[in-house]
Design an enzyme around this catalytic site. Sequence first.
Site, PDB file in Angstrom:
ATOM      1  N   VAL A   1       0.888  -1.162   0.000  1.00  0.00           N
ATOM      2  CA  VAL A   1       0.000   0.000   0.000  1.00  0.00           C
ATOM      3  C   VAL A   1       0.926   1.212   0.000  1.00  0.00           C
ATOM      4  O   VAL A   1       1.696   1.413   0.936  1.00  0.00           O
ATOM      5  CB  VAL A   1      -0.927   0.010   1.230  1.00  0.00           C
ATOM      6  CG1 VAL A   1      -1.746   1.292   1.260  1.00  0.00           C
ATOM      7  CG2 VAL A   1      -1.858  -1.202   1.200  1.00  0.00           C
ATOM      8  N   SER A   2       0.884   1.991  -1.067  1.00  0.00           N
ATOM      9  CA  SER A   2       1.844   3.083  -1.244  1.00  0.00           C
ATOM     10  C   SER A   2       1.760   4.096  -0.111  1.00  0.00           C
ATOM     11  O   SER A   2       0.724   4.247   0.546  1.00  0.00           O
ATOM     12  CB  SER A   2       1.595   3.801  -2.570  1.00  0.00           C
ATOM     13  OG  SER A   2       1.842   2.959  -3.664  1.00  0.00           O
ATOM     14  N   ALA A   3       2.867   4.800   0.101  1.00  0.00           N
ATOM     15  CA  ALA A   3       2.879   5.901   1.060  1.00  0.00           C
ATOM     16  C   ALA A   3       1.840   6.943   0.655  1.00  0.00           C
ATOM     17  O   ALA A   3       1.621   7.191  -0.533  1.00  0.00           O
ATOM     18  CB  ALA A   3       4.267   6.525   1.114  1.00  0.00           C
TER      19      ALA A   3
END
Length: 422
Positions: free
Chosen positions: A92-94
């Site tokens: 889950v991307s920043a």
Amino acid sequence: MASAPLSRTVQPETITKGITLTLQIDDAGALRQAMVAVLRDEGLITTDSVAAAMNAVPRHAFAPGEPLEKVYQTDTTLVPKIDAAGRQTSVVSASHIQAIQLEQAGVLPGMSVLEIGSGGYNAALIAELVGPTGSATTVDIDADIVDRARVGLSRAGYEQVNVVLADAEHGVPQHAPYDRIIVTVGAWDIPPAWLDQLTPTGRIVVPLRFAGITRLIAFDRSPGSLALTASNYRLGSFVPMQGGGAATEQLIAVTPNIGLRLDQQSTAAFDVPALRKALNSPPVVSWSGTPFDMPDELELFLLTSGPELPMLYAAQAAVDQGVVNRTVRNGTPALVRGGSFAYRIKRENAQTASGYETGVVAHGPEAEQIGSELLSMIRNWANSYFRRGAAHITYYPNTADTGHLLGWHATKRHGVLAVAWP
């Protein structure tokens, strides 16, 4: 529009055991607001619609078991999936990357949006932005990630999102056409299916890999042309695409701790024994008198404005031993000729606007000459292109005419990427 945030509708033990419902409401809501405030202050959220979406979606619903403080940090990825070789295949991307992509995409109510590379949270943000009259579709090649995305979206109240298990190289034709395609994995090319499923005025936001680097580029269709023109580009790092769109770069080991990375289509050849010998020669250092600022823009210029430059990388051990400067640890463009090479460095200099000055270190029998050439390129950039967005980036699918291209361009599987410095 989604239902109320998770902390008001679901028992807290389904997310983080041992936290009371009251604490979940207070902490998650406050941390979410603080996250959005930081992203606004940093200029990464610039519209009220993206701020509202990120304030509405419970990010912790997509990272069960993670500490709330970690979930709502702006620069932290979550719930990575690791393959047998120890590489991350999904995260889950920043949140700062997701904010950048959503602002680049310019999603409006009523739009149809395809997300390539799933995780759930970003799809929920898209669902907020398109609203009840729009459509959000997310696709991933990994069944585990698709299942996790479905669970998170259901938990958070976004069952309206279309979650698809498929190789995204072929898009998702059953829900096309799309006003926006947002790619959340590192792509080496733009497949024809994405263009076929994009509306005539659509936009693709894609982390595109070229010249050994990745840039997060927003491409728009050009009226009356098959080409895609970049409206803006940003720095970003993503896990690589899998399936039909996967690509590997060339890695050339100079020593066990130092290597060169090139695009997979590169035809460059290197005298590795001579370069290994050059590492042991005395360095020749020179300074440009120009500020060390916007290093990502300088990096792009060096890689796409002249001869092909590989990216030079080193392990921390090589830095600690003093073999190379610390700037090589995260990769830097290197000008290589025969048994000589040069790369950029920096030093403190209170006389420059940034407080740092750009310089060059060179090794090998032609160190002075090759260092001078790289220094000239750096000064050219500082004098003519010292600003954000100076490069003009265009993508030409194979169906477009590219006979007129004269400057830097890279031939890919499905098209040609051109970078110009007007």
